[in-house]
Design an enzyme around this catalytic site. Sequence first.
Site, PDB file in Angstrom:
ATOM      1  N   THR A 221       0.826  -1.204   0.000  1.00 49.28           N
ATOM      2  CA  THR A 221       0.000   0.000   0.000  1.00 49.28           C
ATOM      3  C   THR A 221       0.864   1.258   0.000  1.00 49.28           C
ATOM      4  O   THR A 221       1.995   1.253   0.479  1.00 49.28           O
ATOM      5  CB  THR A 221      -0.938   0.017   1.220  1.00 49.28           C
ATOM      6  OG1 THR A 221      -0.175  -0.125   2.418  1.00 49.28           O
ATOM      7  CG2 THR A 221      -1.960  -1.099   1.131  1.00 49.28           C
ATOM      8  N   TRP A 223       1.586   5.649   0.563  1.00 51.53           N
ATOM      9  CA  TRP A 223       1.607   6.560   1.702  1.00 51.53           C
ATOM     10  C   TRP A 223       0.469   7.580   1.677  1.00 51.53           C
ATOM     11  O   TRP A 223       0.175   8.198   2.704  1.00 51.53           O
ATOM     12  CB  TRP A 223       2.934   7.336   1.731  1.00 51.53           C
ATOM     13  CG  TRP A 223       3.291   7.935   0.404  1.00 51.53           C
ATOM     14  CD1 TRP A 223       4.113   7.397  -0.543  1.00 51.53           C
ATOM     15  CD2 TRP A 223       2.806   9.174  -0.145  1.00 51.53           C
ATOM     16  NE1 TRP A 223       4.172   8.225  -1.645  1.00 51.53           N
ATOM     17  CE2 TRP A 223       3.388   9.319  -1.428  1.00 51.53           C
ATOM     18  CE3 TRP A 223       1.942  10.180   0.324  1.00 51.53           C
ATOM     19  CZ2 TRP A 223       3.135  10.415  -2.246  1.00 51.53           C
ATOM     20  CZ3 TRP A 223       1.684  11.274  -0.492  1.00 51.53           C
ATOM     21  CH2 TRP A 223       2.286  11.381  -1.760  1.00 51.53           C
ATOM     22  N   ARG A 232      -9.335  -1.112   2.267  1.00 53.44           N
ATOM     23  CA  ARG A 232      -9.932  -1.432   0.965  1.00 53.44           C
ATOM     24  C   ARG A 232      -9.416  -2.761   0.422  1.00 53.44           C
ATOM     25  O   ARG A 232     -10.089  -3.424  -0.365  1.00 53.44           O
ATOM     26  CB  ARG A 232      -9.641  -0.301  -0.026  1.00 53.44           C
ATOM     27  CG  ARG A 232     -10.500  -0.367  -1.268  1.00 53.44           C
ATOM     28  CD  ARG A 232     -10.499   0.947  -2.015  1.00 53.44           C
ATOM     29  NE  ARG A 232      -9.276   1.151  -2.792  1.00 53.44           N
ATOM     30  CZ  ARG A 232      -9.041   2.245  -3.520  1.00 53.44           C
ATOM     31  NH1 ARG A 232      -9.923   3.229  -3.519  1.00 53.44           N
ATOM     32  NH2 ARG A 232      -7.938   2.365  -4.221  1.00 53.44           N
ATOM     33  N   LYS A 247       2.470  -4.930   3.407  1.00 53.13           N
ATOM     34  CA  LYS A 247       3.642  -4.070   3.470  1.00 53.13           C
ATOM     35  C   LYS A 247       3.195  -2.636   3.220  1.00 53.13           C
ATOM     36  O   LYS A 247       2.949  -2.225   2.087  1.00 53.13           O
ATOM     37  CB  LYS A 247       4.698  -4.453   2.435  1.00 53.13           C
ATOM     38  CG  LYS A 247       6.077  -3.857   2.761  1.00 53.13           C
ATOM     39  CD  LYS A 247       6.938  -3.668   1.552  1.00 53.13           C
ATOM     40  CE  LYS A 247       6.732  -2.325   0.900  1.00 53.13           C
ATOM     41  NZ  LYS A 247       7.025  -1.152   1.759  1.00 53.13           N
ATOM     42  N   PRO A 248       3.074  -1.848   4.297  1.00 48.92           N
ATOM     43  CA  PRO A 248       2.715  -0.442   4.109  1.00 48.92           C
ATOM     44  C   PRO A 248       3.920   0.350   3.620  1.00 48.92           C
ATOM     45  O   PRO A 248       5.056  -0.125   3.657  1.00 48.92           O
ATOM     46  CB  PRO A 248       2.291  -0.001   5.511  1.00 48.92           C
ATOM     47  CG  PRO A 248       3.111  -0.852   6.427  1.00 48.92           C
ATOM     48  CD  PRO A 248       3.264  -2.179   5.716  1.00 48.92           C
ATOM     49  N   GLU A 325      -3.675  -1.184  -8.829  1.00 50.10           N
ATOM     50  CA  GLU A 325      -4.269   0.149  -8.950  1.00 50.10           C
ATOM     51  C   GLU A 325      -3.099   1.097  -9.129  1.00 50.10           C
ATOM     52  O   GLU A 325      -2.389   1.421  -8.179  1.00 50.10           O
ATOM     53  CB  GLU A 325      -5.102   0.477  -7.708  1.00 50.10           C
ATOM     54  CG  GLU A 325      -6.017   1.673  -7.914  1.00 50.10           C
ATOM     55  CD  GLU A 325      -5.404   2.954  -7.409  1.00 50.10           C
ATOM     56  OE1 GLU A 325      -4.906   3.735  -8.255  1.00 50.10           O
ATOM     57  OE2 GLU A 325      -5.413   3.175  -6.193  1.00 50.10           O
ATOM     58  N   ARG A 353      -7.203  18.103  -2.492  1.00 46.65           N
ATOM     59  CA  ARG A 353      -7.156  17.275  -1.287  1.00 46.65           C
ATOM     60  C   ARG A 353      -5.810  16.548  -1.256  1.00 46.65           C
ATOM     61  O   ARG A 353      -5.279  16.116  -2.279  1.00 46.65           O
ATOM     62  CB  ARG A 353      -8.325  16.294  -1.215  1.00 46.65           C
ATOM     63  CG  ARG A 353      -8.389  15.273  -2.327  1.00 46.65           C
ATOM     64  CD  ARG A 353      -9.558  14.333  -2.090  1.00 46.65           C
ATOM     65  NE  ARG A 353      -9.682  13.417  -3.205  1.00 46.65           N
ATOM     66  CZ  ARG A 353     -10.010  12.136  -3.072  1.00 46.65           C
ATOM     67  NH1 ARG A 353     -10.226  11.632  -1.876  1.00 46.65           N
ATOM     68  NH2 ARG A 353     -10.115  11.370  -4.120  1.00 46.65           N
ATOM     69  N   CYS A 359      -4.307   9.445  -6.678  1.00 44.06           N
ATOM     70  CA  CYS A 359      -4.274   8.874  -8.028  1.00 44.06           C
ATOM     71  C   CYS A 359      -5.466   9.292  -8.867  1.00 44.06           C
ATOM     72  O   CYS A 359      -5.424   9.198 -10.101  1.00 44.06           O
ATOM     73  CB  CYS A 359      -4.196   7.351  -7.947  1.00 44.06           C
ATOM     74  SG  CYS A 359      -5.534   6.627  -6.993  1.00 44.06           S
ATOM     75  N   PHE A 467       1.709  14.671  -9.110  1.00 42.72           N
ATOM     76  CA  PHE A 467       1.315  14.489  -7.714  1.00 42.72           C
ATOM     77  C   PHE A 467       1.624  15.778  -6.953  1.00 42.72           C
ATOM     78  O   PHE A 467       2.585  15.868  -6.190  1.00 42.72           O
ATOM     79  CB  PHE A 467       2.066  13.301  -7.122  1.00 42.72           C
ATOM     80  CG  PHE A 467       1.181  12.136  -6.778  1.00 42.72           C
ATOM     81  CD1 PHE A 467       0.238  11.679  -7.670  1.00 42.72           C
ATOM     82  CD2 PHE A 467       1.298  11.481  -5.558  1.00 42.72           C
ATOM     83  CE1 PHE A 467      -0.585  10.595  -7.364  1.00 42.72           C
ATOM     84  CE2 PHE A 467       0.491  10.401  -5.234  1.00 42.72           C
ATOM     85  CZ  PHE A 467      -0.451   9.961  -6.144  1.00 42.72           C
TER      86      PHE A 467
END
Length: 561
Positions: A221, A223, A232, A247-248, A325, A353, A359, A467
């Site tokens: 996932t 950050w 999710r 694994k974050p 994703e 936001r 994404c 980003f």
Amino acid sequence: AQIIIMIIMKAAASNVSCSIFKQACRPTATMSSVPIFGISNISSSLKLRDPTLLAAIGDDDSSHHHHQEKQHGVRFPILNPAATYDEIKDGSSVIATLESMVQADARMLIEKSSDALLSWRDKTTGLKRSQILSRWSELVKENAHDIAQIMTLESGKPLNESIGEIAYGTSFLDYYAAEAMRSNSAGGGSITPTPFSAVDGSPRGKILAIQEAVGVTAMITPWNFPIAMITRKVGPALAAGCTVLLKPSDLTPLTAIAVQRLAFRAGLPQDVFQLIITDRDHTPEVGNELCTNPIVKKISFTGSTAVGKQLMKIASDTVKRLSLELGGNAPFIVFDDADLQKTIQAALTSKFRNAGQTCVCADRFLVHESLEEEFTSRLVTEVNQFRIGLGITVNTDGTTNPNNNLGPLISDTAVQSVKEKVEEAIAEGADCVIGGSTLPNLGPNFFQPTVLRNVSPSSRIWKEETFGPVIAITTFGTEEEAVHLANDTTTGLASYIFSQDMDRIFRVGGRLENGMVGVNEGIISTATAPFGGVKESGLGREGSSVGIAEYLETKYMFINS
């Protein structure tokens, strides 16, 4: 969550475009008395009502003991992206330090996950799994004050956005708690009329399609949504009876640690949901283990397209199921009949936001030539009201104030990338209407909210996902031109249309090469709808009943009667 985010973007009451709050709590390192994942140097700015969220789980936490015994000696800091230059220099930007796991740790946890699969998949009912997920959601909501603090300090997003993300994140636990008991979940399925006949012509046999858990799953996932990207993925996997290795991001692991702690309090067996905490240097070897270990049957990844392609290649040797994703570059199309008030608000919420670090952020603004001047003018008026700075003020009594509605980017590298793209676009002929610069008085990770007009569709800021808090505007004259510009990209995650003409909405919506289309709305993500993209934006879907199908295999069984 949508309402909260919309309120954030309208909450500015000052005409000052940026400010810093002098009373904001600055981190001062203090040792944690009881470590978890080798955690230490927990900042005093984390004034948690329940400090045990980042403390030891207990003497029976075997993964914790194993990790302590390994003593790899490789530690890495978790940094506050909103820190000033002075705080970085004196070390007070460090929120905590963690010990990094390595490939051998990942392999050991995969084996433990495999050992736990039988009892979780085959010896719990859908009802039991549902109850655990529901209780987990309740505990996260009860601890929202602490989790929002942790999330804001390690990700930089404003406190109100963190609170909104908790509501959004727990909605997936609630949704998949219900899905765990439905016929489309594990143990469910269907009976199809048999085409076979007995000698006398009567139907012979039964055709059954049975849903079964995929098995051991691994998830990676990002950050930018430290809790929602976890729930999710983990919610539907657990509902289906899978075990989970997560694994974050190495930038925001503290939220994952706190959320895992609450999952265990809810009754989830510890080996069913395990965290793999790594620094950036050890991430490739851990990722390789997850993708090549034959025990792991499913990989779910949210992140960049480049990394997603690499994971696909590595995982192909063991033919793993994949959910990816990946990146987006969303078009935001404003037709000549759009409701401008509604459109401006949608633009603000979609673009700004999390400082533009999502994404599904609107990146490419295609505005009809008859509206471009008014749209830009009204947009700039709103952007000029933003308050930029720390996402949270922690008072001496532990209470918190949200203060700002636009925080930092995640790192100075991210700032540099945005800065280069903006400068290139201006050099190529774009006009900078507002912003366009860094904010070094706030810290190295702050960038002004920026609006560019007359952006060339050939510029890098148009062709690549940005980003950051930058709106890039170009104009179009015809519907055909708008659709062509919108589809002229290798990605296809989200898109946005603003029009009052229903014929046009369905016509253009059908032609857009995206997995998701928002009509007269800037935030469309919800647990009840399928989330995902086409082209190079990924594979599979998350959310809705489709989301749990990603963690199920269908077994065909014929019973001759």
